[in-house]
Design a protein around this motif. Structure first.
Motif, PDB file in Angstrom:
ATOM      1  N   GLY A 258      -7.183  -0.466  -6.693  1.00 50.65           N
ATOM      2  CA  GLY A 258      -6.292   0.383  -5.907  1.00 50.65           C
ATOM      3  C   GLY A 258      -4.900  -0.151  -5.676  1.00 50.65           C
ATOM      4  O   GLY A 258      -3.968   0.619  -5.463  1.00 50.65           O
ATOM      5  N   VAL A 259      -4.732  -1.466  -5.729  1.00 54.91           N
ATOM      6  CA  VAL A 259      -3.434  -2.056  -5.388  1.00 54.91           C
ATOM      7  C   VAL A 259      -2.817  -2.809  -6.565  1.00 54.91           C
ATOM      8  O   VAL A 259      -1.626  -2.696  -6.817  1.00 54.91           O
ATOM      9  N   HIS A 260      -3.624  -3.582  -7.268  1.00 54.84           N
ATOM     10  CA  HIS A 260      -3.088  -4.382  -8.382  1.00 54.84           C
ATOM     11  C   HIS A 260      -3.365  -3.708  -9.722  1.00 54.84           C
ATOM     12  O   HIS A 260      -3.711  -4.357 -10.703  1.00 54.84           O
ATOM     13  N   ASN A 261      -3.192  -2.413  -9.726  1.00 57.91           N
ATOM     14  CA  ASN A 261      -3.439  -1.593 -10.922  1.00 57.91           C
ATOM     15  C   ASN A 261      -2.243  -1.695 -11.875  1.00 57.91           C
ATOM     16  O   ASN A 261      -1.426  -0.791 -11.961  1.00 57.91           O
ATOM     17  N   PHE A 262      -2.210  -2.777 -12.616  1.00 49.65           N
ATOM     18  CA  PHE A 262      -1.083  -3.091 -13.500  1.00 49.65           C
ATOM     19  C   PHE A 262      -0.838  -2.006 -14.545  1.00 49.65           C
ATOM     20  O   PHE A 262       0.257  -1.884 -15.071  1.00 49.65           O
TER      21      PHE A 262
ATOM     22  N   TYR B 202     -22.952 -18.461   7.177  1.00 50.67           N
ATOM     23  CA  TYR B 202     -23.823 -17.497   7.824  1.00 50.67           C
ATOM     24  C   TYR B 202     -23.979 -16.274   6.923  1.00 50.67           C
ATOM     25  O   TYR B 202     -22.994 -15.603   6.622  1.00 50.67           O
ATOM     26  N   ARG B 203     -25.193 -16.039   6.475  1.00 51.78           N
ATOM     27  CA  ARG B 203     -25.470 -14.913   5.581  1.00 51.78           C
ATOM     28  C   ARG B 203     -24.452 -14.869   4.436  1.00 51.78           C
ATOM     29  O   ARG B 203     -23.824 -13.836   4.175  1.00 51.78           O
ATOM     30  N   GLU B 204     -24.309 -16.012   3.773  1.00 53.51           N
ATOM     31  CA  GLU B 204     -23.262 -16.142   2.752  1.00 53.51           C
ATOM     32  C   GLU B 204     -23.439 -15.207   1.572  1.00 53.51           C
ATOM     33  O   GLU B 204     -22.458 -14.820   0.933  1.00 53.51           O
ATOM     34  N   VAL B 205     -24.672 -14.806   1.267  1.00 55.54           N
ATOM     35  CA  VAL B 205     -24.874 -13.861   0.157  1.00 55.54           C
ATOM     36  C   VAL B 205     -24.234 -12.520   0.503  1.00 55.54           C
ATOM     37  O   VAL B 205     -23.467 -11.963  -0.290  1.00 55.54           O
ATOM     38  N   ILE B 206     -24.529 -12.014   1.704  1.00 54.44           N
ATOM     39  CA  ILE B 206     -23.938 -10.739   2.137  1.00 54.44           C
ATOM     40  C   ILE B 206     -22.421 -10.866   2.216  1.00 54.44           C
ATOM     41  O   ILE B 206     -21.684  -9.989   1.739  1.00 54.44           O
ATOM     42  N   ALA B 207     -21.947 -11.963   2.814  1.00 52.54           N
ATOM     43  CA  ALA B 207     -20.500 -12.164   2.951  1.00 52.54           C
ATOM     44  C   ALA B 207     -19.820 -12.175   1.587  1.00 52.54           C
ATOM     45  O   ALA B 207     -18.801 -11.504   1.383  1.00 52.54           O
ATOM     46  N   ALA B 208     -20.389 -12.923   0.650  1.00 48.29           N
ATOM     47  CA  ALA B 208     -19.786 -13.026  -0.687  1.00 48.29           C
ATOM     48  C   ALA B 208     -19.790 -11.674  -1.400  1.00 48.29           C
ATOM     49  O   ALA B 208     -18.805 -11.304  -2.049  1.00 48.29           O
ATOM     50  N   LEU B 209     -20.867 -10.922  -1.260  1.00 45.81           N
ATOM     51  CA  LEU B 209     -20.941  -9.624  -1.945  1.00 45.81           C
ATOM     52  C   LEU B 209     -19.995  -8.592  -1.319  1.00 45.81           C
ATOM     53  O   LEU B 209     -19.371  -7.804  -2.044  1.00 45.81           O
ATOM     54  N   VAL B 210     -19.859  -8.610  -0.005  1.00 46.34           N
ATOM     55  CA  VAL B 210     -18.911  -7.694   0.649  1.00 46.34           C
ATOM     56  C   VAL B 210     -17.483  -8.046   0.234  1.00 46.34           C
ATOM     57  O   VAL B 210     -16.682  -7.159  -0.100  1.00 46.34           O
ATOM     58  N   LEU B 211     -17.157  -9.329   0.225  1.00 49.13           N
ATOM     59  CA  LEU B 211     -15.816  -9.749  -0.191  1.00 49.13           C
ATOM     60  C   LEU B 211     -15.581  -9.459  -1.674  1.00 49.13           C
ATOM     61  O   LEU B 211     -14.463  -9.118  -2.073  1.00 49.13           O
ATOM     62  N   ALA B 212     -16.627  -9.543  -2.487  1.00 45.79           N
ATOM     63  CA  ALA B 212     -16.504  -9.186  -3.908  1.00 45.79           C
ATOM     64  C   ALA B 212     -16.176  -7.699  -4.058  1.00 45.79           C
ATOM     65  O   ALA B 212     -15.312  -7.321  -4.856  1.00 45.79           O
ATOM     66  N   ALA B 213     -16.857  -6.868  -3.284  1.00 47.53           N
ATOM     67  CA  ALA B 213     -16.586  -5.423  -3.345  1.00 47.53           C
ATOM     68  C   ALA B 213     -15.156  -5.130  -2.892  1.00 47.53           C
ATOM     69  O   ALA B 213     -14.453  -4.312  -3.504  1.00 47.53           O
ATOM     70  N   LEU B 214     -14.709  -5.790  -1.835  1.00 44.68           N
ATOM     71  CA  LEU B 214     -13.332  -5.614  -1.364  1.00 44.68           C
ATOM     72  C   LEU B 214     -12.343  -6.045  -2.439  1.00 44.68           C
ATOM     73  O   LEU B 214     -11.353  -5.357  -2.699  1.00 44.68           O
ATOM     74  N   THR B 215     -12.620  -7.168  -3.083  1.00 42.32           N
ATOM     75  CA  THR B 215     -11.729  -7.675  -4.136  1.00 42.32           C
ATOM     76  C   THR B 215     -11.635  -6.692  -5.288  1.00 42.32           C
ATOM     77  O   THR B 215     -10.542  -6.442  -5.818  1.00 42.32           O
ATOM     78  N   MET B 216     -12.764  -6.114  -5.681  1.00 43.77           N
ATOM     79  CA  MET B 216     -12.744  -5.117  -6.763  1.00 43.77           C
ATOM     80  C   MET B 216     -11.936  -3.892  -6.352  1.00 43.77           C
ATOM     81  O   MET B 216     -11.133  -3.372  -7.144  1.00 43.77           O
ATOM     82  N   ALA B 217     -12.116  -3.437  -5.121  1.00 48.48           N
ATOM     83  CA  ALA B 217     -11.376  -2.257  -4.641  1.00 48.48           C
ATOM     84  C   ALA B 217      -9.874  -2.535  -4.604  1.00 48.48           C
ATOM     85  O   ALA B 217      -9.067  -1.680  -5.008  1.00 48.48           O
TER      86      ALA B 217
ATOM     87  N   MET C 148       0.833  -1.201   0.000  1.00 51.91           N
ATOM     88  CA  MET C 148       0.000   0.000   0.000  1.00 51.91           C
ATOM     89  C   MET C 148       0.872   1.258   0.000  1.00 51.91           C
ATOM     90  O   MET C 148       0.535   2.243  -0.646  1.00 51.91           O
ATOM     91  N   VAL C 149       1.983   1.189   0.712  1.00 57.34           N
ATOM     92  CA  VAL C 149       2.933   2.315   0.718  1.00 57.34           C
ATOM     93  C   VAL C 149       3.498   2.502  -0.684  1.00 57.34           C
ATOM     94  O   VAL C 149       3.562   3.622  -1.200  1.00 57.34           O
ATOM     95  N   ALA C 150       3.881   1.399  -1.319  1.00 57.91           N
ATOM     96  CA  ALA C 150       4.451   1.471  -2.669  1.00 57.91           C
ATOM     97  C   ALA C 150       3.451   2.053  -3.668  1.00 57.91           C
ATOM     98  O   ALA C 150       3.851   2.726  -4.609  1.00 57.91           O
ATOM     99  N   ARG C 151       2.163   1.776  -3.478  1.00 65.41           N
ATOM    100  CA  ARG C 151       1.130   2.268  -4.404  1.00 65.41           C
ATOM    101  C   ARG C 151       0.572   3.629  -3.995  1.00 65.41           C
ATOM    102  O   ARG C 151      -0.315   4.157  -4.630  1.00 65.41           O
ATOM    103  N   GLU C 152       1.095   4.171  -2.888  1.00 62.76           N
ATOM    104  CA  GLU C 152       0.658   5.476  -2.375  1.00 62.76           C
ATOM    105  C   GLU C 152      -0.864   5.522  -2.188  1.00 62.76           C
ATOM    106  O   GLU C 152      -1.539   6.473  -2.581  1.00 62.76           O
ATOM    107  N   VAL C 153      -1.388   4.477  -1.556  1.00 69.49           N
ATOM    108  CA  VAL C 153      -2.824   4.394  -1.291  1.00 69.49           C
ATOM    109  C   VAL C 153      -3.187   5.448  -0.252  1.00 69.49           C
ATOM    110  O   VAL C 153      -2.577   5.510   0.815  1.00 69.49           O
ATOM    111  N   PRO C 154      -4.191   6.293  -0.551  1.00 68.86           N
ATOM    112  CA  PRO C 154      -4.596   7.309   0.431  1.00 68.86           C
ATOM    113  C   PRO C 154      -5.325   6.651   1.611  1.00 68.86           C
ATOM    114  O   PRO C 154      -5.895   5.568   1.462  1.00 68.86           O
ATOM    115  N   PHE C 155      -5.289   7.293   2.764  1.00 64.79           N
ATOM    116  CA  PHE C 155      -5.952   6.779   3.971  1.00 64.79           C
ATOM    117  C   PHE C 155      -5.523   5.344   4.261  1.00 64.79           C
ATOM    118  O   PHE C 155      -6.331   4.484   4.617  1.00 64.79           O
TER     119      PHE C 155
END
Length: 123
Positions: free
Chosen positions: A83-87, A64-79, A34-41
């Motif tokens: 933000g980090v693997h911006n080739f 447990y609430r696997e739909v919510i869990a999967a969608l939250v993790l999907a959003a994190l993966t996209m971010a 994250m430091v190398a990519r100068e990620v803000p915050f």
């Protein structure tokens, strides 16, 4: 859910839970990219991602609430992909590595969307 579906869901959850725990135990190593990519915050985003990976990864594993869990993790993966693997915005010598990580994460994103759709179809 079939045994195959449960195994897939558990493996997807472990993909997040284990690295989340590792990041919590060694934040300096985790923040290095994250430091190398100068990620803000960087610090609050880092700890938010750690909590998300651990909590929602565990939720996915236990079903447990696997739909919510999967969608939250999907959003994190996209971010993380943007933000980090911006080739497209890294030095030439690491483009191929970041592209490979981007593609791997995109496949994981696909698996998470399938898990969410499967969980939703059970309703």
């Amino acid at each position: 859910m079939t045994l195959l579906g449960i195994v897939g869901r558990v493996l997807l959850g472990l993909f997040f839970l284990v690295p989340g725990i590792m990041k919590a135990l060694d934040p300096a190593a985790g923040m290095e990219i994250m430091v190398a990519r100068e990620v803000p915050f960087m610090v609050p985003l880092y700890w938010a991602s750690v909590v998300i990976e651990i909590v929602f990864g565990a939720m996915l594993i236990i079903g447990y609430r696997e739909v919510i869990a999967a969608l939250v993790l999907a959003a994190l993966t996209m971010a993380i992909n943007v933000g980090v693997h911006n080739f497209w915005a890294v030095p030439e010598e690491i483009v191929m590595t970041e592209l490979q990580l981007f593609i791997k994460n995109t496949a994981i994103l696909g698996g998470l969307l399938v898990a969410a759709a499967w969980g939703y179809s059970k309703r």
